[in-house]
Design an enzyme around this catalytic site. Structure first.
Site, short mmCIF file in Angstrom:
data_model
loop_
_atom_site.label_atom_id
_atom_site.label_comp_id
_atom_site.label_asym_id
_atom_site.label_seq_id
_atom_site.Cartn_x
_atom_site.Cartn_y
_atom_site.Cartn_z
N ASP A 109 9.10 52.00 32.90
CA ASP A 109 8.99 52.33 31.48
C ASP A 109 9.89 53.49 31.10
OD1 ASP A 109 8.23 52.61 28.89
OD2 ASP A 109 6.29 53.52 29.32
N ASP A 307 14.85 50.62 25.49
CA ASP A 307 13.54 50.67 26.13
C ASP A 307 13.41 49.52 27.14
OD1 ASP A 307 10.91 51.41 26.63
OD2 ASP A 307 10.11 50.22 24.98
#
Ligand SMILES: *[C@@H]1O[C@H](CO)[C@@H](O)[C@H](O)[C@H]1NC(C)=O
Ligand SMILES: *[C@@H]1O[C@H](CO)[C@@H](O)[C@H](O)[C@H]1NC(C)=O
Ligand SMILES: *[C@@H]1O[C@H](CO)[C@@H](O)[C@H](O)[C@H]1NC(C)=O
Ligand SMILES: *[C@@H]1O[C@H](CO)[C@@H](O)[C@H](O)[C@H]1NC(C)=O
Length: 430
Positions: A109, A307
């Site tokens: 992440d 992301d």
């Protein structure tokens, strides 16, 4: 959303995610990512619907972290340390914790900083496919005080509430398995004990490996100047490589031009990797939106981030509307849904690749000319074939470049140089 409590564990020694990659030279740490959805026998339609739903849920969390959300979701956000902490299980990284090592599998992440996994005793955890990490089975864990600098990095609301000790973060040692080579002393690692409400369906990952820009993220704690990943096709089960601490000649074998753009840091949201997106072109149409629609505002709102934990890219509603209209005016097929945008494909044409306008993102200094498979997907439902565009509205003023758009690109985060580079690649050969 129920309360999430994390206690911080401090871990030392080798990461079992690690092997020194002699082939790559220069002592890069190499590991692999797997996709939890890949081996579940889901249909393409189910896969994509799950992705779309998770991307939307994640967008509202990331937006609430920046105060950019138009909804009131921030009020009900869980009390997690770090901003945008909660991720979806898009790409899982495997390693082991403790002595003897216990396997964990956590989401890569780039939108958060802490590394954490669910731990025993787990009074309130979601289901995971691996056993919960049990610190008491490890010979080498102890408690990290709340006033330690690692603990101070986090806003730990649970600090001092657990039977492991009062006013404590949790501290353990972290050893790799036999194959682990890269000794990393003093790795801070979170133990999640109350994780209800984190995942809406049966996630198989056990936590998160934060790759953000903060001090507690994996790249920061490994003190590497750079890392890269290369996502294999999102519907394939081929693992994707992640490299930390890269050789200088990373792109030695690249056949296409390497694109490089600046990474922008925000003091309001220091975790995120902001990019300077300038414009978007759909076929012959450059979307009529000002650059400011993509830019980070002085008050920390807006901006465009890259992301790893979001699948489908998300754009502010007005920009999405323009993108939608540009596709509709150039694709000569009936629209069956507006978000995601889908077109009906006649049964005669089903199975053939329909003409679709190019989607190009222009960054400062770099162009992301997306291959068709990075933004178009075909699916069947009830005998009807459709062709859809894998971009949606973020519901706020932030733009998020998701992993669907990053497939088969080798993406390099040059943290020391504040640059992001990417080049098309066969990710299974990187
Ligand atoms: C943390 O608190 C303990 C006890 O209150 C104290 O002995 C210790 O010096 C403190 N450590 C730091 C790094 O402030
Ligand atoms: C999640 O997985 C567990 C164990 O595999 C199963 O018992 C449970 O029914 C699943 N829950 C949902 C909501 O699918
Ligand atoms: C990654 O960082 C190392 C250490 O600073 C450096 O030697 C290497 O050239 C960097 N690699 C890339 C591809 O930037
Ligand atoms: C932040 O700045 C943007 C652009 O200048 C503005 O539209 C927005 O309302 C501001 N948000 C807050 C919370 O002040």
């Amino acid at each position: 959303m129920k309360k999430l409590t994390l206690l911080l564990a401090l871990l030392t020694s080798a990461l079992a995610i690690s092997c020194i990659d002699a082939a790559a030279g220069g002592g890069a740490i190499r590991t692999q990512l797997t996709r939890p959805d890949a081996s579940r026998g889901l249909t393409r339609r189910q896969l994509l619907r799950r992705m779309a739903r998770r991307s939307k849920a994640r967008a509202s969390r990331l937006l609430s972290a920046t105060g950019s959300s138009s909804s009131s979701s921030s009020a009900s956000a869980p009390t997690v340390p770090g901003k945008g902490q909660v991720a979806d299980n898009e790409y899982l990284i495997s390693f082991a914790v403790g002595t003897p090592p216990q396997p964990v599998q956590v989401t890569l992440d780039t939108g958060s900083d802490l590394i954490w996994t669910q731990c025993q005793p787990c009074p309130s955890c979601y289901d995971q496919s691996l056993p919960y990490y049990d610190p008491s089975l490890s010979a080498t864990w102890s408690v990290l005080p709340c006033n330690s600098s690692s603990c101070n990095q986090l806003d730990l609301s649970s600090c001092g509430t657990h039977s492991w000790g009062s006013n404590t973060c949790v501290y353990t040692y972290f050893y790799g398995d036999q194959s682990g080579d890269a000794a990393v002393p003093g790795l801070a690692f979170g133990c999640g004990l109350f994780n209800n409400g984190l995942y809406s369906d049966n996630a198989t990952g056990s936590g998160i490996a934060g790759f953000g820009r903060g001090a507690l993220s994996l790249p920061s704690q490994l003190k590497v100047d750079n890392f890269s990943y290369c996502f294999t096709d999102i519907t394939s089960s081929t693992p994707s490589p992640v490299l930390l601490g890269l050789p200088a000649n990373l792109y030695g074998g690249a056949t296409a031009a390497v694109q490089t753009t600046s990474l922008i840091q925000s003091s309001d949201n220091p975790t995120f990797y902001y990019l300077s997106l300038k414009s978007i072109t759909v076929g012959s149409t450059r979307l009529a939106v000002p650059e400011s629609a993509f830019a980070l505002a002085n008050n920390g709102s807006g901006g465009t981030i890259i992301d790893s934990g979001t699948s489908v890219s998300l754009l502010p509603p007005l920009v999405y509307g323009q993108l939608h209209d540009a596709f509709v005016s150039q694709v000569k097929l009936p629209v069956t849904s507006d978000e995601p945008l889908c077109f009906a494909v006649s049964s005669a044409a089903a199975g053939k690749k329909q003409e679709v306008p190019k989607l190009v993102l222009q960054f400062e200094g770099a162009t992301l000319d997306l291959p068709r498979e990075n933004y178009v997907y075909e699916m069947e439902q009830g005998g009807q074939s459709s062709m859809c565009i894998a971009v949606m509205s973020s519901g706020g003023d932030m733009s998020i470049i998701g992993n669907y758009q990053q497939q088969n690109l080798h993406v390099l985060y040059d943290l020391a140089g504040n640059k992001l580079s990417f080049v098309p690649a066969d990710c299974d050969k990187v």
